[in-house]
Every structure is written in structure tokens, then in C-alpha cells.
Design a protein around this motif. Structure first.
Motif, PDB file in Angstrom:
ATOM      1  N   VAL A 146     -11.038   2.773  -4.711  1.00 38.21           N
ATOM      2  CA  VAL A 146     -11.002   3.425  -3.391  1.00 38.21           C
ATOM      3  C   VAL A 146     -10.154   2.665  -2.366  1.00 38.21           C
ATOM      4  O   VAL A 146      -9.988   3.125  -1.242  1.00 38.21           O
ATOM      5  CB  VAL A 146     -12.426   3.625  -2.805  1.00 38.21           C
ATOM      6  N   THR A 147      -9.616   1.525  -2.753  1.00 41.01           N
ATOM      7  CA  THR A 147      -8.827   0.723  -1.804  1.00 41.01           C
ATOM      8  C   THR A 147      -7.598   1.499  -1.338  1.00 41.01           C
ATOM      9  O   THR A 147      -7.010   2.266  -2.104  1.00 41.01           O
ATOM     10  CB  THR A 147      -8.355  -0.584  -2.458  1.00 41.01           C
ATOM     11  N   THR A 148      -7.235   1.271  -0.071  1.00 38.64           N
ATOM     12  CA  THR A 148      -6.017   1.910   0.451  1.00 38.64           C
ATOM     13  C   THR A 148      -4.932   0.842   0.602  1.00 38.64           C
ATOM     14  O   THR A 148      -5.234  -0.326   0.841  1.00 38.64           O
ATOM     15  CB  THR A 148      -6.294   2.588   1.803  1.00 38.64           C
ATOM     16  N   PRO A 149      -3.656   1.231   0.464  1.00 43.62           N
ATOM     17  CA  PRO A 149      -2.584   0.231   0.461  1.00 43.62           C
ATOM     18  C   PRO A 149      -2.452  -0.504   1.800  1.00 43.62           C
ATOM     19  O   PRO A 149      -2.597   0.102   2.867  1.00 43.62           O
ATOM     20  CB  PRO A 149      -1.323   1.043   0.139  1.00 43.62           C
ATOM     21  N   SER A 150      -2.176  -1.789   1.720  1.00 47.83           N
ATOM     22  CA  SER A 150      -1.981  -2.620   2.914  1.00 47.83           C
ATOM     23  C   SER A 150      -0.664  -2.233   3.597  1.00 47.83           C
ATOM     24  O   SER A 150       0.187  -1.553   3.011  1.00 47.83           O
ATOM     25  CB  SER A 150      -1.916  -4.090   2.497  1.00 47.83           C
ATOM     26  N   ASP A 151      -0.497  -2.713   4.843  1.00 44.82           N
ATOM     27  CA  ASP A 151       0.766  -2.481   5.559  1.00 44.82           C
ATOM     28  C   ASP A 151       1.940  -3.043   4.761  1.00 44.82           C
ATOM     29  O   ASP A 151       3.016  -2.455   4.707  1.00 44.82           O
ATOM     30  CB  ASP A 151       0.721  -3.149   6.944  1.00 44.82           C
ATOM     31  N   GLU A 152       1.707  -4.189   4.137  1.00 43.69           N
ATOM     32  CA  GLU A 152       2.764  -4.820   3.337  1.00 43.69           C
ATOM     33  C   GLU A 152       3.161  -3.914   2.160  1.00 43.69           C
ATOM     34  O   GLU A 152       4.346  -3.773   1.846  1.00 43.69           O
ATOM     35  CB  GLU A 152       2.226  -6.158   2.829  1.00 43.69           C
ATOM     36  N   MET A 153       2.174  -3.297   1.539  1.00 44.29           N
ATOM     37  CA  MET A 153       2.464  -2.389   0.427  1.00 44.29           C
ATOM     38  C   MET A 153       3.228  -1.156   0.912  1.00 44.29           C
ATOM     39  O   MET A 153       4.178  -0.694   0.266  1.00 44.29           O
ATOM     40  CB  MET A 153       1.170  -1.940  -0.258  1.00 44.29           C
ATOM     41  N   ARG A 154       2.819  -0.628   2.072  1.00 50.75           N
ATOM     42  CA  ARG A 154       3.506   0.556   2.608  1.00 50.75           C
ATOM     43  C   ARG A 154       4.954   0.215   2.960  1.00 50.75           C
ATOM     44  O   ARG A 154       5.868   1.006   2.701  1.00 50.75           O
ATOM     45  CB  ARG A 154       2.772   1.075   3.849  1.00 50.75           C
ATOM     46  N   ALA A 155       5.168  -0.985   3.520  1.00 54.38           N
ATOM     47  CA  ALA A 155       6.526  -1.403   3.862  1.00 54.38           C
ATOM     48  C   ALA A 155       7.352  -1.587   2.589  1.00 54.38           C
ATOM     49  O   ALA A 155       8.529  -1.204   2.535  1.00 54.38           O
ATOM     50  CB  ALA A 155       6.475  -2.704   4.667  1.00 54.38           C
ATOM     51  N   ALA A 156       6.727  -2.144   1.553  1.00 54.84           N
ATOM     52  CA  ALA A 156       7.439  -2.348   0.279  1.00 54.84           C
ATOM     53  C   ALA A 156       7.855  -1.010  -0.317  1.00 54.84           C
ATOM     54  O   ALA A 156       8.957  -0.863  -0.850  1.00 54.84           O
ATOM     55  CB  ALA A 156       6.541  -3.116  -0.692  1.00 54.84           C
ATOM     56  N   ALA A 157       6.991  -0.003  -0.183  1.00 59.08           N
ATOM     57  CA  ALA A 157       7.313   1.329  -0.701  1.00 59.08           C
ATOM     58  C   ALA A 157       8.522   1.903   0.043  1.00 59.08           C
ATOM     59  O   ALA A 157       9.454   2.439  -0.565  1.00 59.08           O
ATOM     60  CB  ALA A 157       6.108   2.252  -0.557  1.00 59.08           C
ATOM     61  N   ARG A 158       8.501   1.756   1.374  1.00 59.30           N
ATOM     62  CA  ARG A 158       9.587   2.308   2.181  1.00 59.30           C
ATOM     63  C   ARG A 158      10.931   1.682   1.802  1.00 59.30           C
ATOM     64  O   ARG A 158      11.944   2.356   1.712  1.00 59.30           O
ATOM     65  CB  ARG A 158       9.286   2.059   3.664  1.00 59.30           C
ATOM     66  N   ASP A 159      10.918   0.368   1.575  1.00 62.16           N
ATOM     67  CA  ASP A 159      12.175  -0.361   1.395  1.00 62.16           C
ATOM     68  C   ASP A 159      12.614  -0.494  -0.057  1.00 62.16           C
ATOM     69  O   ASP A 159      13.642  -1.110  -0.342  1.00 62.16           O
ATOM     70  CB  ASP A 159      12.026  -1.778   1.987  1.00 62.16           C
ATOM     71  N   ALA A 160      11.849   0.047  -0.994  1.00 63.61           N
ATOM     72  CA  ALA A 160      12.119  -0.206  -2.413  1.00 63.61           C
ATOM     73  C   ALA A 160      13.451   0.396  -2.861  1.00 63.61           C
ATOM     74  O   ALA A 160      13.729   1.558  -2.587  1.00 63.61           O
ATOM     75  CB  ALA A 160      10.995   0.382  -3.262  1.00 63.61           C
ATOM     76  N   PRO A 161      14.268  -0.385  -3.571  1.00 64.78           N
ATOM     77  CA  PRO A 161      15.418   0.222  -4.245  1.00 64.78           C
ATOM     78  C   PRO A 161      14.899   1.107  -5.385  1.00 64.78           C
ATOM     79  O   PRO A 161      13.986   0.700  -6.121  1.00 64.78           O
ATOM     80  CB  PRO A 161      16.203  -0.970  -4.792  1.00 64.78           C
ATOM     81  N   VAL A 162      15.446   2.307  -5.511  1.00 65.57           N
ATOM     82  CA  VAL A 162      14.949   3.229  -6.537  1.00 65.57           C
ATOM     83  C   VAL A 162      16.092   3.855  -7.321  1.00 65.57           C
ATOM     84  O   VAL A 162      17.250   3.794  -6.922  1.00 65.57           O
ATOM     85  CB  VAL A 162      14.079   4.362  -5.924  1.00 65.57           C
ATOM     86  N   GLY A 163      15.748   4.459  -8.440  1.00 69.02           N
ATOM     87  CA  GLY A 163      16.704   5.195  -9.261  1.00 69.02           C
ATOM     88  C   GLY A 163      15.896   6.094 -10.170  1.00 69.02           C
ATOM     89  O   GLY A 163      14.664   6.142 -10.063  1.00 69.02           O
ATOM     90  N   ASP A 164      16.558   6.783 -11.088  1.00 67.06           N
ATOM     91  CA  ASP A 164      15.840   7.685 -11.991  1.00 67.06           C
ATOM     92  C   ASP A 164      15.276   6.879 -13.155  1.00 67.06           C
ATOM     93  O   ASP A 164      16.016   6.436 -14.038  1.00 67.06           O
ATOM     94  CB  ASP A 164      16.794   8.779 -12.486  1.00 67.06           C
TER      95      ASP A 164
END
Ligand SMILES: *Cc1c(COP(=O)(O)O)cnc(C)c1O
Length: 341
Positions: A9-27
């Protein structure tokens, strides 16, 4: 609400949310997602395997492993309380065409070498053959038990002597390693595959990892595609999962909170809770004249929530989003609920 239902039930920390926003991604189906690649590499290193595969859930990780290790019509040997058998919607026959053969492993939680040999079925004209031994650590339904490495190794060795591969459902594998103070790579050394969850005690919003040899993971990657679990720009969820890998050492806090919870529950008239190995506390309500459901309902009215596990047992789980004060406050409210019920 003080939420002891599960460590999911844990919700992501601010650090996790920031990491998601800034993550390099690809297919990621083209293996182009650098964040997923980094997560898989770090996960493999953690458990000491050649490779690892990011999967959407623990259930899918287990079922991919089962399908990849076995052929249709074979048998899978596991404890009668195993999550793969009890809580995955009959996925073993549904998804792999495999027949479970269950043994009662009792407090040991994993089969003895003798139980492995007795449960083994040799393939012949009439018998399907055993395709996989599935172990679980920590053992969820038996109370978050941290199974010692010696018992895991003994079961694995017995299976390997019969040419049967071994998968570990390690949804809370890292809780077991932390509780027993064993390096995860050592704990996994005799296993052919290990699944562990990022979205439980480690606190990631999504995902689990399936780890094993390079050849196994190559085949598992195809099974993941077959099961609809191949994702595209999955770096968005892999980035917080990478941060979650930094939470391994702090699992000890969850275990301390669970120990305190059990002590406090024992101090409440009519309740009894054995000392937990990890972050799961099983409390018996019978002497209080309450069913598990009745206790859970009375506590919910006081904004403390947890599940009834069976007639006279409730299961409480500690995690990142409950601190020491929550545990004390939770205990006070549970005591009030028992007093009034
Ligand atoms: C939670 C759990 C799973 C399944 O994980 P999900 O991510 O919820 O699908 C598998 N095995 C055990 C022992 C678990 O506790």
C-alpha cells in the motif's frame, strides 16, 4: 488511517516521482530503455545471477518462471500454502497446463529432501514427470517466515539430484535476507530462478524482477511477451523501482516495527501473536471471543485497517508508510476496539 493491510500500500516518495519524471526512456521491447536496462542489471547483481527481467507484478514473474521452466502436462511440486498455488487464480494449470502436487511443509515452510524425493514423479508412459520445484521465502501465508539458507539449499539439492529445476517465489526475498543477515546472492546461489517484488517492502509503485541465467531470462523474455507483460517506455516505472533498491537495508526497521507490534498485541487481553521473523504479524483473536473479521471490522471503525486471515487470525503488515508512532497509536486503537467489542 493506519494501514497494516499489506506492504503493497506504500505510495511513491517525492524522490521516486522526480526520478520517474526525469528518467531516460526508450522502447523496452527493442531493449532500448536505458532505465529498465539499468534496473535489470542492478537487480541481477543484487541476487548474483547473470540476468534479470523487469515484470509488471510478482504474480506474472512467478507464472512466467513456471511456464518457462516446464512443459505442458508436467507436475510442479510446492507447499500446500504456497502463494503460486493458493493465491494466483490457478495460474499453474491455466497458464502453463501444469498440475500442482502439494506437500504440507509445516513450520519449515519448504519441503525436506525426503519430501522432495517422495513428491517427485518420474516421467514414464503413464506419469507426467515433475518439471519444477517451487519454494517461497519469506513464506507469506505461514506468517512472513524467513526460511534459513540451509533449508532452501537442502530442498534445491534434492531437486537437482532428480534433474528438477528450482524457482523461488521471493516476493519478500530481501526481507528474508535482511532478517537472516545473509547476502542475497548467497541465498540465491543454488536456485535456478528467483522472483522478488519491488512494490512491497521496497516501496516501488510498480513491478517485480525475475532473475536467473542469461539463457533462462532470454526464454522468459519471450514468455513475458506471450503473457502480455512486455512494456514500452517502462523506464517511467523502472526509475522509481531503481530508487526502491536503495531501501533494502531499511527493511530492518519494518521488522523492528513488526516485533513491537507483536509484543504490544500480546499485551492486549485475549490477543496472542507469535514473534515475527520479518514484517508480517499473525494475531490470534480466539481468547478475546472475537473472530478475525470482527476484530478487523471493529478496528476499521477506529481508522486502523488490516485483513482477517482465517476464522480467528488477522494478518498485520508493517512497511515504509508506517512509523514507530503509527505502531503505538495503532496498538492503542486496537486495544480500545477489543475492550469495547
Ligand atoms: C505478493 C506476493 C506475490 C505476488 O505479487 P503481486 O505483485 O501482488 O502479483 C507472490 N508471492 C508472494 C509470496 C507474495 O506475497
Amino acid at each position: 488511517m493506519i494501514d497494516f493491510r499489506s506492504d503493497t500500500v506504500t505510495t511513491p516518495s517525492d524522490e521516486m516521482r522526480a526520478a520517474a519524471r526525469d528518467a531516460p526512456v526508450g522502447d523496452d521491447v527493442y531493449r532500448d530503455d536505458p532505465t529498465v536496462n539499468e534496473l535489470e542489471a542492478r537487480a541481477a547483481e543484487l541476487v548474483g545471477t547473470e540476468a534479470a527481467l523487469y515484470v509488471p507484478s510478482g504474480t506474472m514473474g512467478n507464472q512466467i518462471a513456471i511456464r518457462t521452466h516446464t512443459d505442458r502436462g508436467q507436475e510442479l511440486l510446492c507447499d500446500e500454502q504456497a502463494h503460486v498455488y493458493k493465491w494466483e487464480l490457478g495460474g499453474i494449470p491455466q497458464l502453463s497446463g501444469v498440475q500442482p502436487r502439494i506437500v504440507d511443509c509445516g513450520e519449515r515452510c519448504v519441503p525436506t529432501p525426503g519430501q522432495v524425493r517422495e513428491g517427485y514423479v518420474e516421467e514414464d508412459l503413464h506419469r507426467p514427470g515433475t518439471g519444477l520445484l517451487c519454494l517461497e521465502n519469506t513464506h507469506n501465508s505461514r506468517g512472513g517466515v524467513a526460511v534459513p539458507k540451509a533449508d532452501i539449499d537442502a530442498a534445491a539439492d534434492a531437486a537437482h539430484d532428480l534433474d528438477v529445476p528450482v524457482h523461488l517465489d521471493g516476493a519478500r526475498f530481501l526481507n528474508a535476507c535482511v532478517a537472516l543477515d545473509v547476502d542475497p546472492a548467497e541465498m540465491a546461489e543454488r536456485l535456478d530462478s528467483v522472483m522478488f517484488c519491488l512494490s512491497k517492502g521496497l516501496g516501488a509503485p510498480v513491478g517485480s524482477v525475475l532473475a536467473g541465467s542469461e539463457a533462462f531470462i532470454e526464454r522468459a523474455r519471450r514468455t513475458r511477451k506471450l503473457f502480455g507483460g512486455a512494456m514500452r517506455q517502462a523506464g517511467l516505472i523502472a526509475a522509481p523501482a531503481l530508487r526502491a533498491l536503495d531501501n533494502v537495508d531499511r527493511l530492518v526497521e519494518d521488522h523492528e516495527h513488526a516485533a513491537r507490534l507483536a509484543t504490544g498485541l500480546n499485551d492486549i487481553d485475549g490477543l496472542s501473536a507469535p514473534a515475527p521473523d520479518t514484517n508480517i504479524v499473525m494475531v490470534n483473536t480466539e481468547a478475546a471471543g472475537l473472530t478475525g473479521e470482527a476484530l478487523s471490522a471493529a478496528c476499521k471503525e477506529r481508522d486502523v485497517t488490516f485483513h482477517a486471515f482465517d476464522d480467528h487470525t488477522c494478518r498485520l503488515c508493517t512497511h515504509l508508510d508506517v512509523d514507530g508512532d503509527d505502531v503505538e497509536e495503532g496498538l492503542a486503537r486496537i486495544e480500545a476496539a477489543v475492550d469495547e467489542a
